[in-house]
Design an enzyme around this catalytic site. Sequence first.
Site, PDB file in Angstrom:
ATOM      1  N   GLY A  36      16.450  10.825  -4.417  1.00 52.42           N
ATOM      2  CA  GLY A  36      16.686  11.503  -3.976  1.00 52.42           C
ATOM      3  C   GLY A  36      16.749  11.917  -2.580  1.00 52.42           C
ATOM      4  O   GLY A  36      18.175  12.564  -1.802  1.00 52.42           O
ATOM      5  N   HIS A  37      15.473  12.203  -1.935  1.00 51.57           N
ATOM      6  CA  HIS A  37      15.087  12.488  -0.402  1.00 51.57           C
ATOM      7  C   HIS A  37      15.899  11.581  -0.094  1.00 51.57           C
ATOM      8  O   HIS A  37      15.737  11.427   1.280  1.00 51.57           O
ATOM      9  CB  HIS A  37      14.192  13.334  -0.729  1.00 51.57           C
ATOM     10  N   LYS A 149      21.822  18.815  -6.631  1.00 51.91           N
ATOM     11  CA  LYS A 149      21.278  19.199  -7.825  1.00 51.91           C
ATOM     12  C   LYS A 149      20.987  20.139  -7.989  1.00 51.91           C
ATOM     13  O   LYS A 149      20.750  20.728  -9.410  1.00 51.91           O
ATOM     14  CB  LYS A 149      20.205  17.866  -8.018  1.00 51.91           C
ATOM     15  N   ASP A 150      20.525  21.035  -5.988  1.00 47.10           N
ATOM     16  CA  ASP A 150      20.222  22.350  -6.351  1.00 47.10           C
ATOM     17  C   ASP A 150      21.414  22.653  -5.672  1.00 47.10           C
ATOM     18  O   ASP A 150      20.655  23.152  -4.465  1.00 47.10           O
ATOM     19  CB  ASP A 150      18.732  22.347  -5.329  1.00 47.10           C
ATOM     20  N   GLN A 153      20.909  26.687  -4.308  1.00 49.27           N
ATOM     21  CA  GLN A 153      20.653  26.609  -3.342  1.00 49.27           C
ATOM     22  C   GLN A 153      20.695  26.184  -1.992  1.00 49.27           C
ATOM     23  O   GLN A 153      21.496  27.122  -1.052  1.00 49.27           O
ATOM     24  CB  GLN A 153      18.810  25.765  -3.017  1.00 49.27           C
ATOM     25  N   LYS A 184      17.172  12.850 -10.122  1.00 47.09           N
ATOM     26  CA  LYS A 184      15.530  12.729  -9.901  1.00 47.09           C
ATOM     27  C   LYS A 184      14.550  13.570  -9.562  1.00 47.09           C
ATOM     28  O   LYS A 184      15.209  14.997  -8.578  1.00 47.09           O
ATOM     29  CB  LYS A 184      16.099  11.201  -8.952  1.00 47.09           C
ATOM     30  N   SER A 185      14.104  13.829  -9.936  1.00 47.15           N
ATOM     31  CA  SER A 185      13.206  15.578  -9.558  1.00 47.15           C
ATOM     32  C   SER A 185      11.539  15.572  -9.664  1.00 47.15           C
ATOM     33  O   SER A 185      11.045  14.178  -9.833  1.00 47.15           O
ATOM     34  CB  SER A 185      13.625  16.249 -10.487  1.00 47.15           C
TER      35      SER A 185
HETATM   36  O1  PAF Z   1      14.739  21.906  -1.759  1.00 47.55           O
HETATM   37  C1  PAF Z   1      13.512  22.456  -1.492  1.00 47.55           C
HETATM   38  O2  PAF Z   1      12.978  20.812  -1.071  1.00 47.55           O
HETATM   39  C2  PAF Z   1      12.755  23.895  -0.988  1.00 47.55           C
HETATM   40  O3  PAF Z   1      13.786  24.407  -1.583  1.00 47.55           O
HETATM   41  C3  PAF Z   1      13.106  23.410   0.799  1.00 47.55           C
HETATM   42  C4  PAF Z   1      14.823  23.519   0.764  1.00 47.55           C
HETATM   43  C5  PAF Z   1      13.265  22.294   1.254  1.00 47.55           C
HETATM   44  C6  PAF Z   1      12.640  24.596   1.073  1.00 47.55           C
HETATM   45  O4  PAF Z   1      10.922  25.008   0.862  1.00 47.55           O
END
Ligand code: PAF
Length: 283
Positions: A36-37, A149-150, A153, A184-185
């Site tokens: 995911g990253h 996914k978030d 946020q 994925k997490s």
């Molecule tokens: O999504 C994340 O991993 C965190 O919430 C973030 C955006 C890096 C802030 O700490």
Amino acid sequence: MIQIQLIADLKKCINEAKTTGKSIGFVPTMGYLHEGHMSLANQAREENDFVVMSIFVNPAQFGPNEDLDKYPRDLNRDIKMAKEAGVDLLFFPQVNEMYPQDGGITIRAGAQANVLCGASRPGHFDGVLKVVTKLFHLVEPTRVYFGQKDAQQLAIIETLVRDYNFPLEVRRVPTVREFDGLAKSSRNVFLSEQDRKEAPSIHQAIQLGLEHYKEHQNVDEAKKVTKQHIENSTSGNIDYVELLSYPNLTNDISSNSSVILAVAVFFEKARLIDNMMLNNKGE
Ligand code: PAF
């Protein structure tokens, strides 16, 4: 790849990138990187001259009884993966570098934080806003990358950027899934063998719920279908199943609203979240 832990060193590199006219793509993370990253970093790589990634497990976004100490960490592996993804600068500060003093000024999320994860994690999104505000000022990015996914946020950060005129563009990146649909997490490592087998049902349940919603436009029934599938096919406990407008995250859904069907489920050692969205064309 430049590796930096101190803000003063980061500022030097950012100034250099800026004075040479480079666009900066920024991927904030809490480390323990997964695909995911990598997809956030890949998109940042495609769209910018200089890619910055941060790794910082932000204490401000964890509640007193949450998993801050247990949050998975593996810096050496993360460094390797960031290099492979073409990151130019990796920033991984210590907590006292990021938060050397507390002047008592807080940034508080609005009503978007009262639902979904915000309802069961009070203060969580205030902590996210605190760290991203700091990071955005330090990195001065042209574009920032967040995963769908978030989704809550993402919506709250978009509101911060819009309302307070941060000079940057927020880029939404689709959720990356395992072969069986599980999102994925970093927390997936905590799933037992049995939980891991059951966890893909969350994605299936969301798909079923959204199909139902598309056909009948009935929010309660769509949530019921989603809940039933999770209850019938997992041993997890549902934290929430919600169908809300997006990005406002309210029950006020009209025919031209984009909507999100979002779910959180507690397994024995991990709380998993997932969601899918329909835009105002129902796609
Ligand atoms: O999504 C994340 O991993 C965190 O919430 C973030 C955006 C890096 C802030 O700490």
